[in-house]
Design a protein around this motif. Structure first.
Motif, mmCIF file in Angstrom:
data_model
loop_
_atom_site.group_PDB
_atom_site.id
_atom_site.type_symbol
_atom_site.label_atom_id
_atom_site.label_comp_id
_atom_site.label_asym_id
_atom_site.label_seq_id
_atom_site.Cartn_x
_atom_site.Cartn_y
_atom_site.Cartn_z
ATOM 1 N N PHE A 12 82.255 39.713 55.886
ATOM 2 C CA PHE A 12 82.893 39.110 54.895
ATOM 3 C C PHE A 12 82.523 39.062 53.556
ATOM 4 C CE2 PHE A 12 84.324 35.189 52.731
ATOM 5 C CZ PHE A 12 85.572 35.461 52.682
ATOM 6 N N LEU A 13 81.110 38.984 53.421
ATOM 7 C CA LEU A 13 80.571 39.092 51.960
ATOM 8 C C LEU A 13 80.708 40.521 51.585
ATOM 9 C CD1 LEU A 13 77.519 36.847 52.553
ATOM 10 C CD2 LEU A 13 79.694 36.114 51.346
ATOM 11 N N ASP A 14 80.650 41.394 52.452
ATOM 12 C CA ASP A 14 80.842 42.773 52.032
ATOM 13 C C ASP A 14 82.147 43.074 51.736
ATOM 14 O OD1 ASP A 14 79.924 45.674 51.805
ATOM 15 O OD2 ASP A 14 81.274 46.224 53.593
ATOM 16 N N TYR A 15 83.050 42.421 52.246
ATOM 17 C CA TYR A 15 84.569 42.689 51.968
ATOM 18 C C TYR A 15 84.643 42.163 50.454
ATOM 19 C CZ TYR A 15 89.400 40.925 51.579
ATOM 20 O OH TYR A 15 90.545 40.720 51.341
ATOM 21 N N GLN A 17 82.680 41.725 48.254
ATOM 22 C CA GLN A 17 82.120 42.732 47.098
ATOM 23 C C GLN A 17 82.737 44.277 47.034
ATOM 24 O OE1 GLN A 17 78.158 43.841 48.179
ATOM 25 N NE2 GLN A 17 77.712 44.396 46.085
ATOM 26 N N SER A 18 83.134 44.807 48.154
ATOM 27 C CA SER A 18 83.626 46.216 47.934
ATOM 28 C C SER A 18 84.965 46.318 47.849
ATOM 29 C CB SER A 18 83.129 46.802 49.245
ATOM 30 O OG SER A 18 83.445 46.271 50.485
ATOM 31 N N ILE A 19 85.921 45.489 48.432
ATOM 32 C CA ILE A 19 87.261 45.377 48.319
ATOM 33 C C ILE A 19 87.888 44.559 47.156
ATOM 34 C CG2 ILE A 19 89.387 45.145 49.632
ATOM 35 C CD1 ILE A 19 87.616 47.619 50.501
ATOM 36 N N ARG A 20 87.294 43.234 47.307
ATOM 37 C CA ARG A 20 87.854 42.168 46.367
ATOM 38 C C ARG A 20 87.235 42.241 45.175
ATOM 39 N NH1 ARG A 20 91.310 38.303 48.540
ATOM 40 N NH2 ARG A 20 91.575 38.018 46.114
ATOM 41 N N LYS A 21 85.922 42.836 44.924
ATOM 42 C CA LYS A 21 85.345 43.015 43.694
ATOM 43 C C LYS A 21 84.885 41.608 43.186
ATOM 44 C CE LYS A 21 85.816 47.657 43.934
ATOM 45 N NZ LYS A 21 85.071 48.315 44.365
ATOM 46 N N TYR A 22 84.444 40.850 44.058
ATOM 47 C CA TYR A 22 83.959 39.367 43.279
ATOM 48 C C TYR A 22 82.831 39.723 42.665
ATOM 49 C CZ TYR A 22 87.275 36.609 45.870
ATOM 50 O OH TYR A 22 88.801 36.105 46.338
ATOM 51 N N SER A 23 82.466 38.780 41.978
ATOM 52 C CA SER A 23 80.909 38.921 41.104
ATOM 53 C C SER A 23 80.138 38.378 42.008
ATOM 54 C CB SER A 23 80.973 38.065 40.131
ATOM 55 O OG SER A 23 81.017 36.518 40.395
ATOM 56 N N LYS A 24 78.666 38.868 41.414
ATOM 57 C CA LYS A 24 77.385 38.664 42.519
ATOM 58 C C LYS A 24 77.417 37.076 42.501
ATOM 59 C CE LYS A 24 75.048 42.807 40.896
ATOM 60 N NZ LYS A 24 73.892 42.942 40.277
ATOM 61 N N HIS A 25 77.631 36.380 41.366
ATOM 62 C CA HIS A 25 77.622 34.940 41.615
ATOM 63 C C HIS A 25 78.399 34.013 42.438
ATOM 64 C CE1 HIS A 25 74.876 35.214 38.043
ATOM 65 N NE2 HIS A 25 75.900 35.915 37.548
ATOM 66 N N ILE A 27 79.767 35.883 45.160
ATOM 67 C CA ILE A 27 79.315 35.915 46.484
ATOM 68 C C ILE A 27 78.055 35.258 46.894
ATOM 69 C CG2 ILE A 27 78.344 37.941 47.832
ATOM 70 C CD1 ILE A 27 80.296 39.945 46.205
ATOM 71 N N ARG A 28 77.451 34.936 46.092
ATOM 72 C CA ARG A 28 76.188 34.019 46.306
ATOM 73 C C ARG A 28 76.451 32.693 46.873
ATOM 74 N NH1 ARG A 28 72.829 34.066 41.390
ATOM 75 N NH2 ARG A 28 74.319 32.235 41.019
ATOM 76 N N SER A 29 77.389 32.175 45.987
ATOM 77 C CA SER A 29 78.046 31.069 46.353
ATOM 78 C C SER A 29 78.587 30.933 47.669
ATOM 79 C CB SER A 29 78.949 30.483 45.237
ATOM 80 O OG SER A 29 78.379 30.324 44.224
ATOM 81 N N TYR A 30 79.434 31.739 48.057
ATOM 82 C CA TYR A 30 80.189 32.033 49.204
ATOM 83 C C TYR A 30 79.071 32.238 50.525
ATOM 84 C CZ TYR A 30 84.974 32.265 48.305
ATOM 85 O OH TYR A 30 86.381 31.893 47.941
ATOM 86 N N HIS A 31 77.991 32.901 50.210
ATOM 87 C CA HIS A 31 76.970 33.163 51.208
ATOM 88 C C HIS A 31 76.361 31.759 51.441
ATOM 89 C CE1 HIS A 31 73.248 35.746 52.552
ATOM 90 N NE2 HIS A 31 73.817 34.856 53.484
ATOM 91 N N TYR A 32 75.966 31.090 50.317
ATOM 92 C CA TYR A 32 75.475 29.814 50.513
ATOM 93 C C TYR A 32 76.418 28.714 51.444
ATOM 94 C CZ TYR A 32 73.441 25.339 49.571
ATOM 95 O OH TYR A 32 73.027 23.784 49.916
ATOM 96 N N ASP A 33 77.448 28.782 51.019
ATOM 97 C CA ASP A 33 78.552 27.794 51.828
ATOM 98 C C ASP A 33 78.558 28.420 53.066
ATOM 99 O OD1 ASP A 33 78.633 26.522 49.106
ATOM 100 O OD2 ASP A 33 80.872 27.759 49.027
ATOM 101 N N LEU A 34 78.707 29.473 53.502
ATOM 102 C CA LEU A 34 78.965 29.933 54.731
ATOM 103 C C LEU A 34 77.856 29.793 55.644
ATOM 104 C CD1 LEU A 34 81.032 33.105 53.840
ATOM 105 C CD2 LEU A 34 82.000 30.833 55.417
ATOM 106 N N ASP A 35 76.471 29.743 55.069
ATOM 107 C CA ASP A 35 75.339 29.744 55.740
ATOM 108 C C ASP A 35 75.196 28.304 55.976
ATOM 109 O OD1 ASP A 35 72.726 30.509 56.601
ATOM 110 O OD2 ASP A 35 71.742 29.672 55.076
ATOM 111 N N GLN A 36 75.608 27.371 55.144
ATOM 112 C CA GLN A 36 75.721 25.805 55.406
ATOM 113 C C GLN A 36 76.345 25.460 56.605
ATOM 114 O OE1 GLN A 36 73.227 23.765 54.182
ATOM 115 N NE2 GLN A 36 72.403 25.557 53.097
#
Length: 77
Positions: A12-15, A17-25, A27-36
């Motif tokens: 999902f995070l790769d999607y 970044q590569s398709i939706r072109k979200y910022s690193k920040h 993506i980092r927030s989503y990664h943290y949320d999904l990890d939690q």
């Protein structure tokens, strides 16, 4: 099932970044949320896969987040 869900999270995070072109920040927030959320699901039911989650699990997770006094923006994300 934490490892199985990790694969879905990374895809999902790769999607994002590569398709939706979200910022690193973002993506980092989503990664943290999904990890939690993944950790929460493991505590809730250690064999629960993301593909098996129903709305009650999500509602319970959001209730737990609300008790932590997080901002409405964080809860919405």
């Amino acid at each position: 099932m934490i490892k199985k869900n990790n694969k879905i999270i990374l895809e999902f995070l790769d999607y994002l970044q590569s398709i939706r072109k979200y910022s690193k920040h973002t993506i980092r927030s989503y990664h943290y949320d999904l990890d939690q959320f993944n950790k929460f699901c493991f505590k809730y039911n250690s064999s629960l896969k993301f593909t098996e989650i129903d709305s009650s699990v999500i509602q319970y997770f959001l209730q737990n987040l609300s008790r932590k006094k997080l901002s409405s923006k964080t809860l919405a994300r």
